[in-house]
Design a protein around this motif. Structure first.
Motif, PDB file in Angstrom:
ATOM      1  N   VAL A 136       2.391   1.335  -7.172  1.00  0.00           N
ATOM      2  CA  VAL A 136       1.257   2.120  -7.360  1.00  0.00           C
ATOM      3  C   VAL A 136       0.972   2.454  -8.975  1.00  0.00           C
ATOM      4  N   GLN A 137      -0.030   2.461  -9.450  1.00  0.00           N
ATOM      5  CA  GLN A 137      -0.295   2.836 -11.001  1.00  0.00           C
ATOM      6  C   GLN A 137      -1.110   4.096 -11.104  1.00  0.00           C
ATOM      7  N   LEU A 172       1.490  -4.155  -6.201  1.00  0.00           N
ATOM      8  CA  LEU A 172       2.280  -4.947  -5.550  1.00  0.00           C
ATOM      9  C   LEU A 172       2.618  -4.269  -4.048  1.00  0.00           C
ATOM     10  N   LEU A 173       2.801  -5.170  -2.992  1.00  0.00           N
ATOM     11  CA  LEU A 173       3.125  -4.825  -1.698  1.00  0.00           C
ATOM     12  C   LEU A 173       4.183  -5.558  -1.144  1.00  0.00           C
ATOM     13  N   GLY A 174       5.161  -5.005  -0.388  1.00  0.00           N
ATOM     14  CA  GLY A 174       6.160  -5.958   0.042  1.00  0.00           C
ATOM     15  C   GLY A 174       6.728  -5.205   1.362  1.00  0.00           C
ATOM     16  N   SER A 175       7.163  -6.270   2.246  1.00  0.00           N
ATOM     17  CA  SER A 175       7.959  -5.884   3.430  1.00  0.00           C
ATOM     18  C   SER A 175       9.121  -6.575   3.455  1.00  0.00           C
ATOM     19  N   ARG A 183      -3.401  -9.109  -8.854  1.00  0.00           N
ATOM     20  CA  ARG A 183      -3.691 -10.065 -10.294  1.00  0.00           C
ATOM     21  C   ARG A 183      -5.079  -9.245 -10.761  1.00  0.00           C
ATOM     22  N   PRO A 184      -5.015  -8.146 -11.463  1.00  0.00           N
ATOM     23  CA  PRO A 184      -3.799  -7.131 -11.467  1.00  0.00           C
ATOM     24  C   PRO A 184      -3.348  -6.362 -10.155  1.00  0.00           C
ATOM     25  N   THR A 185      -4.718  -6.137  -9.557  1.00  0.00           N
ATOM     26  CA  THR A 185      -4.416  -4.996  -8.335  1.00  0.00           C
ATOM     27  C   THR A 185      -4.707  -5.973  -6.776  1.00  0.00           C
ATOM     28  N   VAL A 186      -4.073  -5.595  -5.940  1.00  0.00           N
ATOM     29  CA  VAL A 186      -4.116  -6.173  -4.611  1.00  0.00           C
ATOM     30  C   VAL A 186      -5.442  -5.592  -4.014  1.00  0.00           C
ATOM     31  N   PRO A 187      -6.305  -6.403  -3.566  1.00  0.00           N
ATOM     32  CA  PRO A 187      -7.493  -6.224  -2.794  1.00  0.00           C
ATOM     33  C   PRO A 187      -7.223  -5.629  -1.589  1.00  0.00           C
ATOM     34  N   ASP A 188      -8.237  -4.625  -1.172  1.00  0.00           N
ATOM     35  CA  ASP A 188      -8.088  -4.050  -0.025  1.00  0.00           C
ATOM     36  C   ASP A 188      -6.735  -3.399   0.542  1.00  0.00           C
ATOM     37  N   ALA A 189      -5.794  -2.922  -0.530  1.00  0.00           N
ATOM     38  CA  ALA A 189      -4.756  -2.236  -0.223  1.00  0.00           C
ATOM     39  C   ALA A 189      -4.839  -0.826  -0.881  1.00  0.00           C
ATOM     40  N   VAL A 190      -4.293   0.340  -0.055  1.00  0.00           N
ATOM     41  CA  VAL A 190      -4.471   1.699  -0.841  1.00  0.00           C
ATOM     42  C   VAL A 190      -3.098   2.363  -0.222  1.00  0.00           C
TER      43      VAL A 190
END
Length: 262
Positions: A136-137, A172-175, A183-190
């Motif tokens: 997160v930024q 970025l999200l990862g598992s 690009r630059p943020t992930v949509p629907d990710a909080v």
């Protein structure tokens, strides 16, 4: 030359006349030159022969001196007015700006968070650890966080302790099985977080020196920080924990048979 001699005699007579000693005054009256010797003074102060004074006045600068006793008071008053004006300007600069609700929300969104509201006792915000991470930024800094992590950011203005936040700039999200790059943020990710504390960082000493100039300045600084606790990450499929219904039984060792010689 005669004019200079007459001026010298005139100044000497004036000093003797204004002296307080009566003996010196009597002596000066006796020693005064006759008035016939002072005749050239008339030509000195006449309009026609005043070229010498005009030549001198032409090249001597005109200086104005304040000889009144009130000049010091006026200067002090001016200094006090300057100090008061500087103090008023400093007070105006030190005052915090009042933001409306819309301005506060817009500035918070530009930084990368949104204030949801205070944390309630009925909210089950803190969950068990999940093998998911996010980048997160917040402002100009990036953090890699997981569920239950604690991070320190620069002071967030529009939130108080125990406020719930939504960090919406997820890069970025990862598992264990998937990675999502924004690009630059992930949509629907909080990322959900809770404000735990507003604190100050350790003191940093700033020392400045200019050699051979007798210049040394020492100053300290403590950065204002906000402590956040990450409570949840949304926007990626999380692996499910498998729970076995049968309880595990402990393995029992069988006694070994030992052959006995007869």
């Amino acid at each position: 030359m005669a004019q200079k001699r007459c001026l010298h005699n005139l100044t000497r007579c004036a000093v003797y006349l204004f002296s307080s000693d009566s003996a010196s005054l009597h002596h000066s009256l006796k020693a005064m030159p006759p008035l016939s010797n002072l005749a050239p003074l008339r030509s000195l102060f006449s309009y026609k022969s005043s070229s010498a004074f005009t030549d001198v006045a032409r090249f001597t600068p005109c200086t104005h001196r304040h000889l009144s006793s009130k000049s010091g008071d006026d200067e002090e008053n001016e200094d006090i007015e300057m100090m008061s004006s500087d103090g008023e300007e400093g007070e105006g600069e030190g005052e915090e700006r009042e933001y409306s609700a819309e301005e506060a929300a817009a500035e918070a969104a530009a930084i990368g968070y949104k204030v949801v509201g205070p944390l309630k006792k009925t909210d089950q915000a803190f969950k068990r650890y999940e093998p998911v991470f996010a980048v997160v930024q917040i402002g100009s800094h990036q953090f890699k966080v997981s569920n239950g992590d604690c991070i320190f950011t620069e002071r967030l203005k529009f939130c108080d302790i125990n406020d719930k936040l939504i960090l919406n700039k997820v890069l970025l999200l990862g598992s264990a099985t998937k990675t999502i790059v924004g690009r630059p943020t992930v949509p629907d990710a909080v990322v959900h977080a809770v404000v735990e504390e507003h604190a100050l960082d350790a003191k940093v000493i700033i020392f400045k020196k200019k050699r051979r100039k007798n210049y040394r300045r020492t100053k300290g600084h403590r950065q204002e920080l906000t402590q956040l606790r990450i409570t949840d990450i949304q926007g990626i499929q999380k692996p499910e924990f498998k729970v076995d219904s049968k309880p595990k039984t402990r393995a029992v060792k069988k006694p070994e048979k030992v052959a006995v010689a007869t």
